[in-house]
Design a protein around this motif. Structure first.
Motif, PDB file in Angstrom:
ATOM      1  N   TYR A   1       4.790  -1.147   2.937  1.00 28.08           N
ATOM      2  CA  TYR A   1       3.839  -1.244   4.212  1.00 28.08           C
ATOM      3  C   TYR A   1       2.514  -2.423   3.391  1.00 28.08           C
ATOM      4  O   TYR A   1       2.284  -2.142   2.182  1.00 28.08           O
ATOM      5  N   LEU A   2       2.113  -3.127   4.122  1.00 26.54           N
ATOM      6  CA  LEU A   2       1.237  -4.076   3.745  1.00 26.54           C
ATOM      7  C   LEU A   2      -0.394  -3.787   4.124  1.00 26.54           C
ATOM      8  O   LEU A   2      -0.712  -3.879   5.363  1.00 26.54           O
TER       9      LEU A   2
ATOM     10  N   SER B   1       0.850  -1.202   0.092  1.00 31.60           N
ATOM     11  CA  SER B   1       0.182  -0.038  -0.059  1.00 31.60           C
ATOM     12  C   SER B   1       1.049   1.178   0.115  1.00 31.60           C
ATOM     13  O   SER B   1       0.292   2.305  -0.432  1.00 31.60           O
ATOM     14  N   ARG B   2       1.997   1.089   0.333  1.00 32.08           N
ATOM     15  CA  ARG B   2       3.102   2.413   0.464  1.00 32.08           C
ATOM     16  C   ARG B   2       4.400   1.727   0.502  1.00 32.08           C
ATOM     17  O   ARG B   2       4.822   0.831   0.969  1.00 32.08           O
ATOM     18  N   LYS B   3       5.487   2.643  -0.180  1.00 31.74           N
ATOM     19  CA  LYS B   3       6.629   2.543  -0.268  1.00 31.74           C
ATOM     20  C   LYS B   3       7.374   3.580   0.631  1.00 31.74           C
ATOM     21  O   LYS B   3       7.116   4.812   0.291  1.00 31.74           O
TER      22      LYS B   3
ATOM     23  N   GLY C   1      -3.562  -2.097   5.257  1.00 31.96           N
ATOM     24  CA  GLY C   1      -3.818  -1.263   6.349  1.00 31.96           C
ATOM     25  C   GLY C   1      -3.443  -1.984   7.660  1.00 31.96           C
ATOM     26  O   GLY C   1      -3.732  -1.589   8.692  1.00 31.96           O
ATOM     27  N   THR C   2      -2.408  -2.860   7.658  1.00 34.44           N
ATOM     28  CA  THR C   2      -1.892  -3.484   8.624  1.00 34.44           C
ATOM     29  C   THR C   2      -0.729  -2.712   9.546  1.00 34.44           C
ATOM     30  O   THR C   2      -0.324  -1.730   8.827  1.00 34.44           O
ATOM     31  N   ILE C   3      -0.305  -3.130  10.485  1.00 36.41           N
ATOM     32  CA  ILE C   3       0.881  -2.487  11.115  1.00 36.41           C
ATOM     33  C   ILE C   3       2.067  -3.363  10.734  1.00 36.41           C
ATOM     34  O   ILE C   3       3.333  -3.133  11.056  1.00 36.41           O
ATOM     35  N   TYR C   4       2.021  -4.237   9.735  1.00 35.48           N
ATOM     36  CA  TYR C   4       3.202  -5.254   9.294  1.00 35.48           C
ATOM     37  C   TYR C   4       3.695  -4.514   7.932  1.00 35.48           C
ATOM     38  O   TYR C   4       3.235  -3.879   7.083  1.00 35.48           O
ATOM     39  N   ARG C   5       5.099  -4.675   7.854  1.00 33.77           N
ATOM     40  CA  ARG C   5       5.899  -4.342   6.795  1.00 33.77           C
ATOM     41  C   ARG C   5       6.901  -5.426   6.201  1.00 33.77           C
ATOM     42  O   ARG C   5       7.287  -5.995   7.171  1.00 33.77           O
ATOM     43  N   ILE C   6       7.332  -4.979   5.186  1.00 35.79           N
ATOM     44  CA  ILE C   6       8.686  -5.860   4.710  1.00 35.79           C
ATOM     45  C   ILE C   6       9.538  -4.735   4.758  1.00 35.79           C
ATOM     46  O   ILE C   6       9.667  -3.741   4.021  1.00 35.79           O
ATOM     47  N   HIS C   7      10.664  -4.676   5.545  1.00 34.71           N
ATOM     48  CA  HIS C   7      11.560  -3.736   5.584  1.00 34.71           C
ATOM     49  C   HIS C   7      13.011  -4.180   5.853  1.00 34.71           C
ATOM     50  O   HIS C   7      13.440  -5.274   6.216  1.00 34.71           O
ATOM     51  N   GLY C   8      13.961  -3.257   5.719  1.00 31.80           N
ATOM     52  CA  GLY C   8      15.482  -3.618   5.915  1.00 31.80           C
ATOM     53  C   GLY C   8      15.577  -3.755   7.445  1.00 31.80           C
ATOM     54  O   GLY C   8      14.827  -3.521   8.573  1.00 31.80           O
ATOM     55  N   THR C   9      16.783  -3.939   7.695  1.00 35.72           N
ATOM     56  CA  THR C   9      17.249  -4.055   9.180  1.00 35.72           C
ATOM     57  C   THR C   9      18.706  -3.478   9.584  1.00 35.72           C
ATOM     58  O   THR C   9      19.604  -3.627   8.684  1.00 35.72           O
TER      59      THR C   9
END
Length: 229
Positions: free
Chosen positions: A166-167, A127-129, A169-177
């Motif tokens: 961002y996935l 939904s967002r980057k 409307g959830t609080i979850y994301r695919i992100h770096g670390t």
């Protein structure tokens, strides 16, 4: 009468002489006194020194510091699926993320997933980057870990790393670390984490609306994907 006139003449001469002496003294005094300074001191304009621009470091640097097991390194693998090219499939139990290329192939990345009790499954979409995203821990996370900051600006020290997708409307994301040694482990609160180098690569391939399938912890992929030689 004559004496009076002489006296008056002498007084006048004395007065004239005194006036002349005073005039000369004033002139000498004025000449000796320094001229008053100009009331304003002119100085060259102050030059504003701009602070040096600090750019974000190359995302590969910290990832190279941790030696990745071969199976978690980004690679093209054989992967049989009916999903359309461009789909993301997250193999939670095996800690892999597949980006479907089509023709029986996919890019496979090593990932970190949710720890016990924090895994989830389902179908979402991007939904967002964001590049070098800010981090605002959700209320649920703060309730569990009240010592967390309420907000953290994006940057190398931010736990979301170099990129985030961002996935729904959830609080979850695919992100770096900023902790690449956690790849392949179950340590997060449900987000999918990747090395900064890998998440930057995936980010460049993914569009808003990309389909994301998250497999449940109890379901192992029938085909784990073999590397293409």
């Amino acid at each position: 009468m004559f004496n009076s006139i002489k006296l008056n003449s002498r007084l006048a001469a004395a007065a004239f002489g005194a006036l002349a002496i005073g005039t000369v003294a004033f002139a000498d005094s004025a000449a000796a006194a320094p001229l008053p300074m100009f009331p304003f001191i002119l100085t060259p304009p102050t030059q504003t020194v701009q602070p040096p621009v600090q750019s974000m470091p190359q995302v590969q640097e910290e990832d190279r510091a941790v030696e990745m097991p071969a199976r978690f390194r980004r690679q093209t693998v054989s992967y049989a699926t009916r999903e359309a090219p461009g789909t993301i499939i997250i193999d939670t139990p095996n800690t892999y993320l597949y980006y479907v290329l089509g023709n029986g192939q996919a890019l496979r990345y090593g990932i970190g997933v949710g720890r016990d009790g924090f895994t989830w499954s389902g179908i979402q979409s991007v939904s967002r980057k964001a590049e070098w995203p800010d981090w605002t821990p959700p209320p649920e996370m703060i309730a569990r870990q009240p010592y967390l900051p309420r907000h953290m600006a994006g940057g190398p020290g931010n736990p979301l790393g170099a990129r985030a997708m961002y996935l729904g409307g959830t609080i979850y994301r695919i992100h770096g670390t900023n902790a690449p040694d956690t790849i392949g482990k179950r340590v997060s609160s449900g987000c999918i984490r990747m090395t900064n180098e890998d998440v930057t690569d995936l980010y460049s391939r993914v569009n808003i609306g990309t389909k994301v399938i998250v497999l449940p912890m109890t379901e192992r992929s029938a085909d784990l994907g073999s590397a293409v030689r």
